[in-house]
Design an enzyme around this catalytic site. Structure first.
Site, PDB file in Angstrom:
ATOM      1  N   MET A 138      24.441   7.872   0.831  1.00 38.78           N
ATOM      2  CA  MET A 138      24.424   9.173   1.496  1.00 38.78           C
ATOM      3  C   MET A 138      24.802   9.045   2.967  1.00 38.78           C
ATOM      4  O   MET A 138      25.534   9.870   3.508  1.00 38.78           O
ATOM      5  CB  MET A 138      23.038   9.816   1.341  1.00 38.78           C
ATOM      6  CG  MET A 138      22.965  11.209   1.897  1.00 38.78           C
ATOM      7  SD  MET A 138      24.234  12.274   1.197  1.00 38.78           S
ATOM      8  CE  MET A 138      23.297  13.086  -0.077  1.00 38.78           C
ATOM      9  N   LYS A 193     -17.149  -0.545   7.298  1.00 45.69           N
ATOM     10  CA  LYS A 193     -17.640  -1.561   6.359  1.00 45.69           C
ATOM     11  C   LYS A 193     -19.161  -1.567   6.262  1.00 45.69           C
ATOM     12  O   LYS A 193     -19.713  -1.684   5.160  1.00 45.69           O
ATOM     13  CB  LYS A 193     -17.119  -2.946   6.786  1.00 45.69           C
ATOM     14  CG  LYS A 193     -17.395  -4.004   5.742  1.00 45.69           C
ATOM     15  CD  LYS A 193     -16.677  -5.296   6.074  1.00 45.69           C
ATOM     16  CE  LYS A 193     -16.960  -6.356   5.018  1.00 45.69           C
ATOM     17  NZ  LYS A 193     -16.306  -7.617   5.334  1.00 45.69           N
ATOM     18  N   PHE A 213     -10.728  -7.074  14.999  1.00 48.81           N
ATOM     19  CA  PHE A 213      -9.697  -7.564  14.086  1.00 48.81           C
ATOM     20  C   PHE A 213      -9.398  -6.492  13.032  1.00 48.81           C
ATOM     21  O   PHE A 213     -10.308  -5.965  12.404  1.00 48.81           O
ATOM     22  CB  PHE A 213     -10.183  -8.855  13.414  1.00 48.81           C
ATOM     23  CG  PHE A 213      -9.219  -9.379  12.373  1.00 48.81           C
ATOM     24  CD1 PHE A 213      -7.945  -9.804  12.728  1.00 48.81           C
ATOM     25  CD2 PHE A 213      -9.586  -9.439  11.028  1.00 48.81           C
ATOM     26  CE1 PHE A 213      -7.056 -10.268  11.765  1.00 48.81           C
ATOM     27  CE2 PHE A 213      -8.702  -9.899  10.066  1.00 48.81           C
ATOM     28  CZ  PHE A 213      -7.436 -10.325  10.445  1.00 48.81           C
ATOM     29  N   GLN A 214      -8.135  -6.166  12.861  1.00 50.89           N
ATOM     30  CA  GLN A 214      -7.651  -5.175  11.891  1.00 50.89           C
ATOM     31  C   GLN A 214      -8.230  -3.776  12.106  1.00 50.89           C
ATOM     32  O   GLN A 214      -8.419  -3.019  11.156  1.00 50.89           O
ATOM     33  CB  GLN A 214      -7.886  -5.658  10.450  1.00 50.89           C
ATOM     34  CG  GLN A 214      -7.041  -6.889  10.136  1.00 50.89           C
ATOM     35  CD  GLN A 214      -6.941  -7.196   8.662  1.00 50.89           C
ATOM     36  OE1 GLN A 214      -7.864  -6.945   7.899  1.00 50.89           O
ATOM     37  NE2 GLN A 214      -5.820  -7.761   8.250  1.00 50.89           N
ATOM     38  N   GLU A 232       0.809  -1.222   0.000  1.00 53.17           N
ATOM     39  CA  GLU A 232       0.000   0.000   0.000  1.00 53.17           C
ATOM     40  C   GLU A 232       0.842   1.271   0.000  1.00 53.17           C
ATOM     41  O   GLU A 232       0.414   2.310  -0.495  1.00 53.17           O
ATOM     42  CB  GLU A 232      -0.969   0.011   1.183  1.00 53.17           C
ATOM     43  CG  GLU A 232      -2.087  -1.032   1.105  1.00 53.17           C
ATOM     44  CD  GLU A 232      -1.684  -2.379   1.681  1.00 53.17           C
ATOM     45  OE1 GLU A 232      -0.479  -2.610   1.949  1.00 53.17           O
ATOM     46  OE2 GLU A 232      -2.579  -3.223   1.883  1.00 53.17           O
TER      47      GLU A 232
HETATM   48  C1  LIG Z   1      12.588   5.227   4.472  1.00 57.25           C
HETATM   49  C2  LIG Z   1      13.920   5.835   4.777  1.00 57.25           C
HETATM   50  N1  LIG Z   1      14.775   5.198   5.609  1.00 57.25           N
HETATM   51  C3  LIG Z   1      15.989   5.742   5.871  1.00 57.25           C
HETATM   52  C4  LIG Z   1      16.366   6.933   5.322  1.00 57.25           C
HETATM   53  C5  LIG Z   1      17.725   7.549   5.636  1.00 57.25           C
HETATM   54  N2  LIG Z   1      18.564   7.613   4.420  1.00 57.25           N
HETATM   55  C6  LIG Z   1      18.714   8.729   3.690  1.00 57.25           C
HETATM   56  S1  LIG Z   1      19.658   8.532   2.358  1.00 57.25           S
HETATM   57  C7  LIG Z   1      19.926   6.908   2.701  1.00 57.25           C
HETATM   58  C8  LIG Z   1      20.769   6.054   1.812  1.00 57.25           C
HETATM   59  C9  LIG Z   1      20.148   5.859   0.467  1.00 57.25           C
HETATM   60  O1  LIG Z   1      20.825   4.835  -0.204  1.00 57.25           O
HETATM   61  P1  LIG Z   1      20.566   4.516  -1.708  1.00 57.25           P
HETATM   62  O2  LIG Z   1      19.118   4.485  -1.996  1.00 57.25           O
HETATM   63  O3  LIG Z   1      21.334   3.311  -2.091  1.00 57.25           O
HETATM   64  O4  LIG Z   1      21.108   5.806  -2.454  1.00 57.25           O
HETATM   65  P2  LIG Z   1      22.595   6.398  -2.528  1.00 57.25           P
HETATM   66  O5  LIG Z   1      22.713   7.376  -1.394  1.00 57.25           O
HETATM   67  O6  LIG Z   1      23.554   5.270  -2.413  1.00 57.25           O
HETATM   68  O7  LIG Z   1      22.642   7.071  -3.860  1.00 57.25           O
HETATM   69  C10 LIG Z   1      19.280   6.551   3.892  1.00 57.25           C
HETATM   70  C11 LIG Z   1      19.330   5.219   4.517  1.00 57.25           C
HETATM   71  C12 LIG Z   1      15.416   7.574   4.478  1.00 57.25           C
HETATM   72  N3  LIG Z   1      15.662   8.757   3.907  1.00 57.25           N
HETATM   73  N4  LIG Z   1      14.230   6.993   4.194  1.00 57.25           N
END
Ligand SMILES: Cc1ncc(C[n+]2csc(CCOP(=O)(O)OP(=O)(O)O)c2C)c(N)n1
Length: 563
Positions: A476, A162, A112-113, A50
């Site tokens: 990052m 529902k 439930f749910q 979702e």
């Molecule tokens: C849902 C979520 N979890 C954690 C983060 C923290 N976060 C920001 S950038 C990043 C790394 C992203 O890695 P990737 O998608 O491989 O991209 P890259 O930076 O390697 O280009 C994380 C874990 C986030 N922004 N969103």
């Protein structure tokens, strides 16, 4: 007046709103709605999670500039939508999330749910409805669209028990509604526009900071007219990227944490900043106390709550930015000539800075780098092609190195920074514009979060291109650990990554793994022509950093140029 069930009334009301697509997944608490869907002309897209349904509705909304719709059942179905709803809220994107709820007599009994989804999403929805009688549904649907799309757009929740879905009663479908207490500001105060105009005409080094509000209100021609009329350079917030053609001589590109160096620099040198549909976010302006200090700051925004929230301003024009800009342009005297000498000098400063930073920002020497790959994508993708991004370095490289030429063709999760957003959102964008190629610029970590949407892209014939900058890292976070934690890497190595090409192929998509710029060139050309979803797996150096960079808590003047 005709008799029908609440579920049938929902579908009829959605048809009256000219809904083309519903992104969703059924369950016990929305079975009557799914049954009514069988008789509807609206196309249902079955998602695999979702969260992706909400992102698809969001991506559709951003391109169509009309609310997108998603469906989920109660409990876990509804909570799975929450990240998508919060993402849309942070970026002012209009979506209508329709959730099933347990029957009225069961509410509050830990059935439930059962989840109090209205309570859960209260801080990240513009409004929420829960009908107690089926006859309320048509009006609530109309109000949901009105609230989601008017003023500052945003998500609205419609949580339908529902038994209310099943209840059969006489229905009336209103053509027009008024929501008591909800009066979105549309027309700006002319005296504030006059004040803004005077400040602007007096300025010697003015700069426009265009934000997402320009895109939301479609104020592209007005922004360009204003900039050209007075020769004002334009910087964009990250959400405003694509509000102004980035190949225009007045374009400076994005500012902020990962903005263009020349853009950050010129904002600091300006004597008047005109923020249009921008909220002065910390990622854009760095330190609030330093940004725009001792100079005139003019703020155009549709949301009165944004005025003075992060930054006090000298003139505030509250209203739809498109019509406010039109009024401003009319006030500029016909015989007004910008001080040509001054504007020439201001533009020369731009060229000087562009040349200076071009040579001084650290580049990487591998055959394929993120920068080179993105420049190649720009070269080959038609101007009207749509680009969305995931979150991380991939997103910031896209901001820096992928120039948006056709306004409104680029978007990303900028406010919430939601990994896994870009791919499903790109599928929603493709549903809105199936006549142009749509590309998701992805990192491997983000793509892993919603990669199961490959099934949707293939089976629903909504083919998008995943441009996977694969560093096998949560890049990052790794960059921050390199920079601020003395290379003490923790939780960033994406061990056991799947073979993304095989993964894509197993879903029926096509895939290319490239190891040279030549192969990348061919893969991009092939995927633009293709009518099936494509993953282009582009291995890049795990140590490649994003520069320039403004560290959190510092100001734009503290920008770091390279290692
Ligand atoms: C849902 C979520 N979890 C954690 C983060 C923290 N976060 C920001 S950038 C990043 C790394 C992203 O890695 P990737 O998608 O491989 O991209 P890259 O930076 O390697 O280009 C994380 C874990 C986030 N922004 N969103």
């Amino acid at each position: 007046m005709s008799e029908m069930s609440g579920a049938a009334a929902l579908m009829t009301a959605l048809e009256k709103e000219k809904v083309e697509y519903i992104f969703g997944l059924p369950g016990g608490a929305n079975l009557p709605i799914y049954d009514a869907l069988v008789d509807s002309k609206i196309r249902h897209i079955l998602v695999r999670h979702e969260q992706s349904a909400a992102h698809m509705a969001d991506g559709y909304a951003r391109i169509k500039r009309k609310a997108g719709v998603c469906f989920a059942t109660s409990g876990p179905g509804a909570t799975n939508l929450v990240t998508g709803i919060a993402t849309a809220y942070a970026d002012s994107s209009p979506i209508i999330a329709v959730t099933g709820q347990v029957a009225l007599p069961m509410i509050g009994k830990d059935a439930f749910q059962e989840t109090d989804i209205i309570g859960v999403t209260n801080p990240c929805t513009k409004y929420a409805f829960q009908p107690r009688h089926a006859s309320e549904i048509p009006e609530m649907v109309k109000k949901s669209f009105y609230i989601a799309e008017s003023g500052r757009p945003g998500p609205v929740l419609l949580d339908i028990p529902k038994d209310v879905q099943q209840q059969v009663t006489k229905m009336e479908f209103p053509d027009y509604i008024k929501v008591r207490g909800y009066n979105p500001v549309v027309d700006a105060d002319l005296s504030e526009i006059n004040k803004a105009c005077e400040m602007l005409l007096k300025a010697e080094k003015p700069i426009i900071m265009a934000g997402g509000g320009v895109i939301l209100s479609g104020a592209f021609p007005e922004l360009q007219a204003l900039a050209e009329l007075l020769s004002i350079p334009v910087v964009t917030t990250f959400k405003g990227k694509g509000a102004f053609p980035e190949n225009h001589q007045l374009a400076l590109g994005p500012i902020g944490m990962h903005g263009h160096a020349e853009a950050n620099k010129m904002v600091l040198e300006a004597d008047c900043i005109v923020a249009i549909g921008a909220r002065f976010s910390d990622r854009t302006v760095g330190r609030f106390d330093e940004f725009g200090k001792d100079i005139n700051v003019i703020h155009f925004d549709v949301d009165p709550a944004e005025i003075g929230k992060n930054k006090s301003v000298n003139a505030a024009v509250i209203g739809d930015v498109k019509s406010s800009l039109r009024s401003l342009i009319k006030l500029i005297p016909k015989n007004f000539r910008t001080n040509e000498e001054i504007s020439k000098l201001w533009l020369a400063r731009k060229r000087e800075l562009v040349n200076y930073y071009e040579d001084s920002i650290k580049d990487y020497s591998r055959e394929i780098t993120a920068k080179k790959a993105l420049k190649k994508l720009r070269e080959l993708l038609p101007a009207e092609g749509i680009v969305t991004t995931e979150v991380g370095q991939c997103q910031m490289w896209a901001s820096l190195h992928f120039d948006v030429i056709s306004p409104g063709t680029f978007f990303s999760s900028t406010g919430l920074g939601t990994m896994g957003f870009g791919f499903p959102a790109s599928i929603g964008a493709k549903a809105a514009r199936n006549d142009v190629p749509v590309v998701d610029i992805a990192g491997d970590g983000s793509f892993s979060m919603t990669e199961n949407s490959l099934a949707v892209s293939v089976l629903e014939d909504l083919p998008v291109i995943v441009f996977l900058l694969n560093n096998q890292m949560l890049g990052m976070v790794a960059q921050w650990q390199r920079t601020f934690y003395n290379r003490r890497y923790s939780g960033v190595h994406q061990k056991n990554c799947p073979d993304y090409c095989k993964l894509a192929e197993s879903y029926g998509a096509q895939a290319f793994r490239v190891s040279s710029m030549d192969e990348l060139d061919k893969a991009i050309k092939n995927s633009i022509k293709s009518d099936v979803a494509t993953v282009i797996d582009i291995p890049i150096d795990p140590d490649e950093d994003v520069y320039p960079f403004v560290a959190p808590g510092t100001g734009l003047k503290d920008m770091i140029i390279g290692a």
